[in-house]
Scaffold this motif. Structure first.
Motif, PDB file in Angstrom:
ATOM      1  N   VAL A  44      31.241  61.230  23.188  1.00  0.00           N
ATOM      2  CA  VAL A  44      31.016  62.547  22.586  1.00  0.00           C
ATOM      3  C   VAL A  44      30.045  63.323  23.469  1.00  0.00           C
ATOM      4  N   TYR A  45      30.191  64.646  23.431  1.00  0.00           N
ATOM      5  CA  TYR A  45      29.278  65.542  24.138  1.00  0.00           C
ATOM      6  C   TYR A  45      28.330  66.191  23.130  1.00  0.00           C
ATOM      7  N   ARG A  46      27.080  66.327  23.528  1.00  0.00           N
ATOM      8  CA  ARG A  46      26.110  67.094  22.765  1.00  0.00           C
ATOM      9  C   ARG A  46      25.922  68.436  23.468  1.00  0.00           C
ATOM     10  N   TYR A  47      26.144  69.526  22.739  1.00  0.00           N
ATOM     11  CA  TYR A  47      26.163  70.863  23.333  1.00  0.00           C
ATOM     12  C   TYR A  47      24.891  71.648  22.985  1.00  0.00           C
ATOM     13  N   ASP A  48      24.541  72.550  23.891  1.00  0.00           N
ATOM     14  CA  ASP A  48      23.480  73.513  23.612  1.00  0.00           C
ATOM     15  C   ASP A  48      23.980  74.486  22.544  1.00  0.00           C
TER      16      ASP A  48
ATOM     17  N   LEU B 153      23.377  55.760  16.428  1.00  0.00           N
ATOM     18  CA  LEU B 153      24.695  56.305  16.139  1.00  0.00           C
ATOM     19  C   LEU B 153      25.110  57.250  17.265  1.00  0.00           C
ATOM     20  N   PRO B 154      26.425  57.489  17.452  1.00  0.00           N
ATOM     21  CA  PRO B 154      27.551  57.124  16.577  1.00  0.00           C
ATOM     22  C   PRO B 154      28.033  55.693  16.793  1.00  0.00           C
ATOM     23  N   VAL B 155      28.683  55.139  15.778  1.00  0.00           N
ATOM     24  CA  VAL B 155      29.262  53.809  15.840  1.00  0.00           C
ATOM     25  C   VAL B 155      30.554  53.812  15.039  1.00  0.00           C
ATOM     26  N   VAL B 156      31.496  52.992  15.479  1.00  0.00           N
ATOM     27  CA  VAL B 156      32.772  52.836  14.787  1.00  0.00           C
ATOM     28  C   VAL B 156      32.897  51.367  14.394  1.00  0.00           C
ATOM     29  N   THR B 157      33.109  51.080  13.118  1.00  0.00           N
ATOM     30  CA  THR B 157      33.276  49.710  12.645  1.00  0.00           C
ATOM     31  C   THR B 157      34.750  49.427  12.388  1.00  0.00           C
ATOM     32  N   ILE B 158      35.148  48.202  12.701  1.00  0.00           N
ATOM     33  CA  ILE B 158      36.544  47.775  12.533  1.00  0.00           C
ATOM     34  C   ILE B 158      36.542  46.534  11.658  1.00  0.00           C
ATOM     35  N   GLU B 159      37.286  46.561  10.568  1.00  0.00           N
ATOM     36  CA  GLU B 159      37.314  45.447   9.625  1.00  0.00           C
ATOM     37  C   GLU B 159      38.752  45.116   9.252  1.00  0.00           C
ATOM     38  N   GLN B 160      39.093  43.837   9.368  1.00  0.00           N
ATOM     39  CA  GLN B 160      40.416  43.396   8.932  1.00  0.00           C
ATOM     40  C   GLN B 160      40.434  43.292   7.416  1.00  0.00           C
ATOM     41  N   THR B 161      41.411  43.934   6.787  1.00  0.00           N
ATOM     42  CA  THR B 161      41.454  43.959   5.318  1.00  0.00           C
ATOM     43  C   THR B 161      42.690  43.299   4.728  1.00  0.00           C
TER      44      THR B 161
ATOM     45  N   ILE C  40      30.739  56.429  11.816  1.00  0.00           N
ATOM     46  CA  ILE C  40      29.444  56.797  11.264  1.00  0.00           C
ATOM     47  C   ILE C  40      28.672  57.596  12.317  1.00  0.00           C
ATOM     48  N   CYS C  41      28.214  58.772  11.947  1.00  0.00           N
ATOM     49  CA  CYS C  41      27.536  59.668  12.890  1.00  0.00           C
ATOM     50  C   CYS C  41      26.372  60.381  12.189  1.00  0.00           C
ATOM     51  N   TYR C  42      25.497  60.934  13.020  1.00  0.00           N
ATOM     52  CA  TYR C  42      24.457  61.824  12.505  1.00  0.00           C
ATOM     53  C   TYR C  42      24.966  63.258  12.361  1.00  0.00           C
ATOM     54  N   PHE C  43      25.927  63.610  13.239  1.00  0.00           N
ATOM     55  CA  PHE C  43      26.349  65.004  13.297  1.00  0.00           C
ATOM     56  C   PHE C  43      27.844  65.118  13.046  1.00  0.00           C
ATOM     57  N   LYS C  44      28.214  66.161  12.338  1.00  0.00           N
ATOM     58  CA  LYS C  44      29.625  66.422  12.067  1.00  0.00           C
ATOM     59  C   LYS C  44      30.389  66.665  13.358  1.00  0.00           C
ATOM     60  N   GLU C  45      29.755  67.286  14.327  1.00  0.00           N
ATOM     61  CA  GLU C  45      30.416  67.569  15.594  1.00  0.00           C
ATOM     62  C   GLU C  45      30.763  66.282  16.338  1.00  0.00           C
ATOM     63  N   ASP C  46      29.876  65.280  16.276  1.00  0.00           N
ATOM     64  CA  ASP C  46      30.195  63.980  16.869  1.00  0.00           C
ATOM     65  C   ASP C  46      31.401  63.356  16.173  1.00  0.00           C
ATOM     66  N   LEU C  47      31.412  63.436  14.873  1.00  0.00           N
ATOM     67  CA  LEU C  47      32.506  62.858  14.093  1.00  0.00           C
ATOM     68  C   LEU C  47      33.842  63.498  14.459  1.00  0.00           C
ATOM     69  N   ASP C  48      33.862  64.800  14.592  1.00  0.00           N
ATOM     70  CA  ASP C  48      35.113  65.490  14.921  1.00  0.00           C
ATOM     71  C   ASP C  48      35.623  65.093  16.296  1.00  0.00           C
ATOM     72  N   GLN C  49      34.741  64.898  17.256  1.00  0.00           N
ATOM     73  CA  GLN C  49      35.161  64.511  18.604  1.00  0.00           C
ATOM     74  C   GLN C  49      35.759  63.103  18.615  1.00  0.00           C
ATOM     75  N   ILE C  50      35.145  62.194  17.866  1.00  0.00           N
ATOM     76  CA  ILE C  50      35.670  60.823  17.815  1.00  0.00           C
ATOM     77  C   ILE C  50      37.046  60.803  17.160  1.00  0.00           C
TER      78      ILE C  50
ATOM     79  N   TRP D 222      19.833  61.607   7.333  1.00  0.00           N
ATOM     80  CA  TRP D 222      21.189  62.126   7.131  1.00  0.00           C
ATOM     81  C   TRP D 222      22.163  61.409   8.062  1.00  0.00           C
ATOM     82  N   ARG D 223      23.311  61.049   7.508  1.00  0.00           N
ATOM     83  CA  ARG D 223      24.420  60.567   8.327  1.00  0.00           C
ATOM     84  C   ARG D 223      25.707  60.857   7.576  1.00  0.00           C
TER      85      ARG D 223
END
Length: 344
Positions: free
Chosen positions: A11-15, A50-58, A103-113, A167-168
């Motif tokens: 992800v990129y963090r922008y000014d 963060l950010p982190v992505v968790t993978i779980e077999q269900t 899981i992210c701190y920022f909505k913008e990070d989440l959208d990029q992932i 916040w996350r």
């Protein structure tokens, strides 16, 4: 395979004013339940990296839509190192469900992932893997498995945060990996050594028979011809120094001899032997073990005295010292994997 297909995300963090990227952050992919990962990633100050992505077999489920072969085994034309037909149990098609949490701190990070994988999963991606090596097959097959995205994403926004909770924001989705499960079993099928076929003359003339009219195609009272095809070696004629010997070989121990054998199936990795009521010190006495015939014993002849002209002719050149202890009868024996045959 799943992580390798997705774990190159960043992800990129922008000014905020110029929209110029100030930093590039790699996304971590962790295999495990969401709540456990959050606990493990928290340091003593209760902060998260963060950010982190968790993978779980269900879940794991049999996939009936991919069952096209109901046989117990898969057969391959290639032969393995023992010259036997390769055979393995038929694998079971299974669908492996993976829950993915971002899981992210920022909505913008989440959208990029999310954008990172959504644009590629329309509707699935393909991963390839090799046939299990444990079967020791004489070939390498590529197995292609679909990874299907469920097509929906659920967002979880924080609510009723305590003053000391940071916040996350998180999002969850799921994927289905279409894979295979193999039985832990390996067996080789022996080759066919004999085929017996009976040809029956039909009791009809100038007409076709319906397959249900069994009495019309009965071979009763008409000629039946039986044919047998085998891999066993067979002798038909013998020659000593070019002279035909009929059904027996008459040998004296005074001179060198060239033996010529006519027959069938001499070129199936055959080995040759001498057997008789005497010892041959320069040869090794060994068992002759084949698939269909009883085990016998004889003296194995070295390869340098044997010339295989073709599948029907073999010449063996023996010096007189092979017969120095001769007393009584002897026979030549040739054997392959199927069976053996002895001269008279």
């Amino acid at each position: 395979m799943f992580v390798a297909a997705f774990d190159d995300a960043f992800v990129y963090r922008y000014d905020a004013r110029t929209r110029v990227a100030k930093e590039k952050i790699e996304v971590r992919y962790v295999n495990g339940p969401k709540h456990r990962v959050l606990h493990d990633l928290s340091d003593r100050a209760k902060t998260l990296t963060l950010p982190v992505v968790t993978i779980e077999q269900t879940s794991l489920a049999r996939d009936p839509s991919r069952i096209s072969n109901k046989d117990q085994f898969l057969y391959r034309k290639q032969l393995d190192s023992t010259n036997r037909l390769a055979k393995i149990p038929t694998p079971i098609p299974v669908n492996l469900t993976l829950d993915v949490n971002i899981i992210c701190y920022f909505k913008e990070d989440l959208d990029q992932i999310i954008q990172n994988f959504v644009v590629s999963c329309n509707p699935y991606i393909i991963v390839s893997w090799q046939f299990p090596e444990k079967f020791n097959m004489p070939f390498i097959d590529e197995i292609r498995s679909e990874i299907q995205w469920s097509g929906d994403i659920s967002y979880e926004n924080p609510k009723d945060l305590s003053p000391d909770t940071k916040w996350r924001i998180s999002a969850s989705t799921s994927f289905t990996v279409k894979g295979w499960l193999f039985k832990d079993y390996n067996q080789t099928q022996a080759p066919i050594y004999v085929v017996n076929a009976d040809f029956h003359a039909l009791a009809v003339s100038n007409r076709f028979c319906d397959y249900n009219l069994f009495d019309a195609i009965s071979a009763e009272g008409v000629q039946t011809e039986s044919v047998s095809i085998s891999a066993y070696p067979e002798f038909t004629n013998y020659f000593i120094n070019g002279i035909h010997q009929g059904d027996s070989l008459v040998v004296t121990k005074l001179n060198d001899r060239n033996f010529t054998f006519y027959g069938k199936r001499f070129n199936y990795n055959n080995t040759w032997y001498l057997s008789g009521a005497y010892n041959i010190p320069q040869l090794v006495y060994t068992e002759i073990d084949t698939a269909k015939f009883p085990t016998i014993s004889a003296y194995k002849l070295p390869e340098n005295v044997i010339t295989t002209v073709n599948d029907n002719i073999v010449t063996i050149s023996l010096s007189s010292n092979y017969f120095s202890n001769l007393s009584g009868n002897m026979v030549f024996v040739t054997a392959n994997d199927a069976g053996w045959v002895a001269s008279y």
